[in-house]
Design an enzyme around this catalytic site. Structure first.
Site, PDB file in Angstrom:
ATOM      1  N   ASP A 395     -10.812 -18.362  23.652  1.00 30.73           N
ATOM      2  CA  ASP A 395      -9.452 -18.356  23.142  1.00 30.73           C
ATOM      3  C   ASP A 395      -8.708 -17.141  23.694  1.00 30.73           C
ATOM      4  O   ASP A 395      -9.235 -16.022  23.679  1.00 30.73           O
ATOM      5  CB  ASP A 395      -9.494 -18.306  21.616  1.00 30.73           C
ATOM      6  CG  ASP A 395      -8.122 -18.344  20.991  1.00 30.73           C
ATOM      7  OD1 ASP A 395      -7.386 -19.314  21.221  1.00 30.73           O
ATOM      8  OD2 ASP A 395      -7.786 -17.390  20.271  1.00 30.73           O
ATOM      9  N   GLU A 424      -8.190 -19.710  28.358  1.00 36.17           N
ATOM     10  CA  GLU A 424      -6.754 -19.618  28.564  1.00 36.17           C
ATOM     11  C   GLU A 424      -6.443 -18.327  29.324  1.00 36.17           C
ATOM     12  O   GLU A 424      -6.737 -17.244  28.832  1.00 36.17           O
ATOM     13  CB  GLU A 424      -6.022 -19.611  27.216  1.00 36.17           C
ATOM     14  CG  GLU A 424      -6.263 -20.878  26.404  1.00 36.17           C
ATOM     15  CD  GLU A 424      -5.814 -20.741  24.963  1.00 36.17           C
ATOM     16  OE1 GLU A 424      -5.139 -21.654  24.466  1.00 36.17           O
ATOM     17  OE2 GLU A 424      -6.138 -19.711  24.335  1.00 36.17           O
TER      18      GLU A 424
END
Length: 698
Positions: A395, A424
């Protein structure tokens, strides 16, 4: 005077509350272990703050105080924990931290260099722990302590705090206390003997799901709703007899099940989980599975066993497990075990003293600090070895420092099975210099790590953060010029500047747990078109995900037009919004079967999963079709494929790239259990919003 004194560097003391202090006053003295420390300089900062610079360096482990006008004020460590000197002196990277269980006794080891005293609390009794080198504290307690509850009483800056073990293997309900666990007792039968396909990244088809969402629907046919055990019900059916849950996922054909965070998290009362809902991005304890997913909280070991049973069941169904991990922030840093154990060490701060908040959650973990990095690597190692997971999704990976990700990459390469790493790569405003972060721009330095391709997402369906924005599938071919680059995994120099050097670094997606589902986005961006046309657009977008080079990624329920009723950020929105609507399973079976065909096509033919940019350049060629249609040829030794996408509401005629017997093999507009048509001529027709796959044998 109400004075606070802090050690902020190896020879710098900060005194606060000094508003009436006269700089020339001779009454100020610094002592360490009652030994006078010569003062080099005193600088007044603002109205009530002094910087006191000493001739000699400071020791953290000895009692220190400042004497002013015959009064003593204790001096405690503060900003010094963020200095290079502190890292060099107190880093204990080689030390095994946490509880080390054995049948005849358990060793407890804790890192807390700024603590002046630590006691372990067990069975209502306190025992003093021993301080060793590098700020490591330990104690060995005899007996079989499996299941025993414990905490630490840690004294820092003159205050005692009761905290849990950050390395705890078990917890009581709602993370109230740590639990000693004999992990060998938590393995289900044959847990470490299961044989399942070890899928490499080039063959991966990732499917993201939240543990609770999978089963909460009243028509899921699953008994253990919202629990780890829901994944162990392998033959569940809805009222109409259609498969649900794990049985459905196995039929769909995906290779990797990516689970939203399953490590212990906040915001859900584990004793009454039905009252709350959370995606899990509020991490508390990283070595322990989330308690709200367990069937029984009275026994702290249950959650561990059932988490392993879930993973075992997924493996037995032939799928690998990726877990979503949150190493960029914690829930409420000021109340976290990290901050209580070593204040201000584990988090990033700006030069003005404010907490860095690139995550948007109130704090950024200082992953670049050596003991924070050690903790992260220990977590990764533990879930690889103890829970046998097959990958990690990071994340806000762009907030994690590059060196930590390199070491994670190196650690995972040591496993005897493929470990998928993806995250990400956004650039966010954090206190660490961008050159040190694992952003998309650093992809070339992390060759084994894949990045979510937001360019793919936004060019296909329109900008995610503007609900009315349109893209290729819902804007009559808008952004058509970007399609060749997207289809070739953003790594081919023939089409725009490459984002990646390897196609397997591109995670292609148009929908995930964040933001609007694809169907909701299409409803907002195309409110005046028919529902039928909207569904066709949806098919084009999902089809492009599965037919492009790179790693395809599907969000749970995407294949049966999942909607969250327009909720863009449903992390707290409850089951009614988030649950998978299994009543749609039969209603949308035709589309599900079409997705299954695309998945099988990708699995069976390496044309769709090329591993290098060189292969793509040699085997993927775009053909002349009417703008804004896009068509491309995939060359193989024995067969060739042509894929053509028509994003318009009118029919178009296309010319095949060569003469021969072309078969329209699969289309989103009709049943294709058998070939649709054979073309002896060189032209073919595409209907409005059609994605067609043509096949020719050589």
């Amino acid at each position: 005077m109400n004075i606070a004194a802090w050690i902020d560097d190896i020879n710098k003391i900060t005194l606060e509350g000094m508003k009436d202090y006269d700089l020339i006053s001779p009454s100020l003295s610094i002592f360490i272990s009652n030994q006078f420390m010569p003062i080099k300089d005193v600088v007044k900062v603002g109205e009530d703050q002094l910087f006191v610079y000493l001739v000699d360096n400071i020791s953290l482990i000895q009692e220190a105080f400042v004497a002013i006008q015959n009064k003593k004020y204790p001096i405690f460590p503060r900003n010094i924990v963020r200095t290079t000197w502190f890292e060099n002196k107190y880093t204990a990277s080689e030390t095994t931290l946490g509880p080390l269980y054995k049948k005849d006794g358990t060793a407890f080891t804790l890192w807390a260099p700024t603590a002046s005293n630590i006691e372990i609390i067990m069975e209502g009794e306190r025992r003093l722990m021993r301080r060793n080198d590098k700020g490591v504290w330990d104690i060995w307690l005899p007996g079989d302590l499996h299941g025993n509850i414990y905490q630490f009483a840690v004294t820092i800056a003159g205050k005692e705090r009761i905290i849990n073990d950050p390395y705890a293997r078990g917890l009581t309900a709602n993370s109230n206390a740590s639990v000693v666990v004999d992990m060998a007792k938590t393995d289900p039968v044959h847990f470490r003997e299961i044989t399942y396909p070890k899928i490499t990244k080039d063959k991966a088809i990732i499917y993201e799901v939240h543990v609770r969402d999978l089963s909460m629907c009243s028509e899921s046919g699953i008994k253990n709703k919202g629990k780890f055990l829901s994944f162990t019900e392998r033959h569940s059916r809805n009222a109409e007899g259609y498969s649900t849950g794990l049985a459905y996922l196995k039929e769909l054909g995906i290779t990797h099940l990516q689970l939203l965070p399953i490590m212990d998290f906040a915001r859900v009362d584990e004793t009454e989980p039905e009252k709350d809902y959370n995606w899990g991005y509020d991490p508390l304890f990283y070595f322990v599975p989330e308690g709200s997913y367990a069937s029984n909280l009275s026994n702290p070991i249950t959650r561990i066993i059932e988490c392993k049973q879930m993973i075992q069941s997924i493996h037995e169904a032939g799928m690998s497990v990726i877990i979503d991990v949150v190493f960029n922030h914690v829930f409420q840093y000021e109340n976290s075990t990290f901050e209580k154990l070593v204040p201000e060490y584990y988090f990033r701060f700006h030069e003005n003293g404010s907490v860095s908040n690139g995550s948007g959650t109130g704090n950024d973990l200082a992953t670049e600090r050596k003991m924070a990095r050690k903790f992260i690597l220990d977590v990764v190692d533990f879930w690889l070895k103890e829970y046998l997971v097959d990958g990690f999704r990071f994340d806000l990976m762009g907030l994690v420092d590059l060196e930590t990700m390199k070491q994670i990459q190196s650690r995972c390469s040591q496993e005897n099975r493929p470990i998928l790493l993806l995250g990400e790569g956004w650039e966010l405003d954090t206190a660490l210099d961008k050159s040190q972060l694992s952003t998309l721009k650093k992809a070339d330095q992390l060759p084994e790590v894949s990045y979510f391709n937001d360019h793919f997402r936004d060019q296909i369906k329109g900008n995610t953060f503007y609900s009315t924005s349109t893209g290729y599938v819902n804007g009559e071919g808008r952004n058509e010029s970007f399609l060749p680059a997207l289809i070739t995994a953003s790594c081919d120099h023939r089409f725009h500047t490459p984002m990646f050097s390897c196609p397997l670094q591109s995670v292609n997606y148009v929908e995930c747990h964040d933001n609007h589902t694809l169907l909701d986005k299409l409803q907002l961006s195309n409110p005046t078109i028919s529902e039928e046309d909207r569904r066709k657009m949806h098919q084009l977008a999902t089809g492009l995900v599965l037919l492009s080079q790179g790693v395809p990624f599907l969000h749970a329920g995407q294949e049966f037009f999942r909607s969250k009723n327009g909720d863009e950020n449903s992390y707290l929105s409850g089951d009614k919004v988030n649950q998978m609507e299994w009543r749609k399973r039969g209603r949308e079976d035709e589309n599900i079967q079409w997705i299954r065909k695309l998945i099988q096509l990708r699995k069976q033919h390496d044309h769709f999963r090329l591993q290098t940019a060189k292969e793509i350049k040699e085997r993927v060629h775009f053909i002349q079709v009417p703008v804004p249609l896009v068509g491309y040829l995939l060359l193989g030794e024995k067969k060739d494929f042509v894929i053509v996408i028509n994003p318009t509401n009118i029919k178009h005629q296309i010319t095949m790239p060569s003469h021969g017997r072309w078969t329209k093999w699969i289309s989103n507009l009709r049943d294709s259990k058998s070939p649709i048509s054979c073309l002896l001529q060189q032209t073919a027709e595409l209907d409005a919003y059609e994605l067609a796959i043509f096949l020719k044998y050589r």
